[in-house]
Design a protein around this motif. Sequence first.
Motif, mmCIF file in Angstrom:
data_model
loop_
_atom_site.group_PDB
_atom_site.id
_atom_site.type_symbol
_atom_site.label_atom_id
_atom_site.label_comp_id
_atom_site.label_asym_id
_atom_site.label_seq_id
_atom_site.Cartn_x
_atom_site.Cartn_y
_atom_site.Cartn_z
ATOM 1 N N LEU A 94 70.731 -19.482 88.487
ATOM 2 C CA LEU A 94 72.017 -18.808 88.304
ATOM 3 C C LEU A 94 72.815 -18.822 89.607
ATOM 4 O O LEU A 94 73.996 -19.159 89.631
ATOM 5 C CB LEU A 94 71.801 -17.364 87.838
ATOM 6 N N VAL A 95 72.141 -18.493 90.703
ATOM 7 C CA VAL A 95 72.799 -18.419 92.007
ATOM 8 C C VAL A 95 73.382 -19.766 92.418
ATOM 9 O O VAL A 95 74.487 -19.844 92.964
ATOM 10 C CB VAL A 95 71.808 -17.907 93.081
ATOM 11 N N ASN A 96 72.648 -20.859 92.141
ATOM 12 C CA ASN A 96 73.132 -22.169 92.599
ATOM 13 C C ASN A 96 74.133 -22.816 91.640
ATOM 14 O O ASN A 96 74.567 -23.949 91.859
ATOM 15 C CB ASN A 96 71.964 -23.124 92.904
ATOM 16 N N GLY A 97 74.493 -22.096 90.564
ATOM 17 C CA GLY A 97 75.541 -22.585 89.677
ATOM 18 C C GLY A 97 75.079 -23.491 88.562
ATOM 19 O O GLY A 97 75.908 -24.041 87.828
ATOM 20 N N THR A 98 73.761 -23.653 88.390
ATOM 21 C CA THR A 98 73.255 -24.515 87.313
ATOM 22 C C THR A 98 73.676 -23.971 85.950
ATOM 23 O O THR A 98 73.982 -24.729 85.036
ATOM 24 C CB THR A 98 71.724 -24.631 87.385
ATOM 25 N N TYR A 99 73.667 -22.655 85.795
ATOM 26 C CA TYR A 99 74.180 -22.043 84.565
ATOM 27 C C TYR A 99 74.990 -20.809 84.939
ATOM 28 O O TYR A 99 75.007 -20.398 86.101
ATOM 29 C CB TYR A 99 73.041 -21.740 83.579
ATOM 30 N N ASP A 100 75.674 -20.219 83.950
ATOM 31 C CA ASP A 100 76.697 -19.206 84.245
ATOM 32 C C ASP A 100 76.356 -17.778 83.828
ATOM 33 O O ASP A 100 76.955 -16.839 84.352
ATOM 34 C CB ASP A 100 78.006 -19.606 83.549
ATOM 35 N N LEU A 101 75.437 -17.606 82.893
ATOM 36 C CA LEU A 101 75.179 -16.268 82.349
ATOM 37 C C LEU A 101 73.761 -16.192 81.825
ATOM 38 O O LEU A 101 73.302 -17.100 81.123
ATOM 39 C CB LEU A 101 76.160 -15.976 81.207
ATOM 40 N N GLU A 102 73.060 -15.089 82.167
ATOM 41 C CA GLU A 102 71.710 -14.867 81.650
ATOM 42 C C GLU A 102 71.650 -13.534 80.942
ATOM 43 O O GLU A 102 71.821 -12.480 81.556
ATOM 44 C CB GLU A 102 70.677 -14.897 82.786
ATOM 45 N N CYS A 103 71.468 -13.566 79.642
ATOM 46 C CA CYS A 103 71.153 -12.369 78.868
ATOM 47 C C CYS A 103 69.809 -12.633 78.214
ATOM 48 O O CYS A 103 69.723 -13.415 77.261
ATOM 49 C CB CYS A 103 72.217 -12.088 77.808
ATOM 50 N N GLY A 104 68.773 -12.001 78.730
ATOM 51 C CA GLY A 104 67.430 -12.245 78.206
ATOM 52 C C GLY A 104 66.660 -10.941 78.180
ATOM 53 O O GLY A 104 66.967 -10.032 77.413
ATOM 54 N N SER A 105 65.678 -10.846 79.064
ATOM 55 C CA SER A 105 64.890 -9.613 79.183
ATOM 56 C C SER A 105 64.636 -9.370 80.669
ATOM 57 O O SER A 105 63.495 -9.252 81.110
ATOM 58 C CB SER A 105 63.568 -9.742 78.416
#
Length: 294
Positions: A94-105
């Motif tokens: 997430l920090v390095n910009g590979t993806y934009d949003l994490e909604c998990g657990s």
Amino acid sequence: MKFSNLMTAVLLVAGLASTASAQTLQKINDSNKITVSYREASVPFSYLIGSSKSVGFSVELTDAIIDDVRKKLKKPNLEVATMPVTSQNRIPLLVNGTYDLECGSTTNNSTRAKDVTFAINHFYTGTRLLTKKSSGIKNYADLAKKTVSSTTGTTNAQVIRKYSADKNLDMQLILGKDHDDSLLLVENDRALAFAMDDILLFGLMANSKNPAALEVVGDSLQVEPYACMLRKDDPEFKKLVDGTINRLMKSGEFEKMYTKWFASPIPPKGVNLNLPMSEQLKANLKAMSDAPAL
């Protein structure tokens, strides 16, 4: 180039890269694509049914946020890419910009908040134990000098390690690469118990090979809030994500989603977790706090 000038240039480039990666909505707008993560075995939040379809409470939360991004950017045909993450790699990717949003657990805590930002808390849980009914394990003291599994990169592994040291239990901790792997260690008798958030344990047990042979036991160690993760220093995107969650909580849609995934039959086996909403979560439907775990 002089060393001082070189360092200035390096810091300037790093600063620009950091700023660019932080401004998520601009990044999404420029690429016409949002990349969101999912978990492969975090029942009932985010998990796979079949080989590639992710479902769950957090997946629906993600979809609602994506809809609001489409409206905000006026991009009805926004491309959506999904990628699996693990407890270990979810923050760096997430920090390095590979993806934009994490909604998990993911637990919202102060240590992680040094690297990422959390949205409004959407669940509360605590560490407990999953074990075979035949094991005789009822609480943590029964695991003195015994083998316990947990999952790499989770707060639970830290909690159980500290508890063992504080109580002089000398538990032998082994770590699975994901929750399914940690459960398998118990099913194959390589560990006597699996220490994890209780809701995930109930979900894993419900969808295991032999649910009747397993049980969740032990006191709950520390209350932990779950929240969606975003990159730091991006108030515009946090405002949008918090706005989505705020809207769902105020409209009653959040409670309908909760009932669907925690108090109704869920795929793939149609098991009902029968988990009433906790008092902490009921309170946060009004408070809408993003406060981290203590």
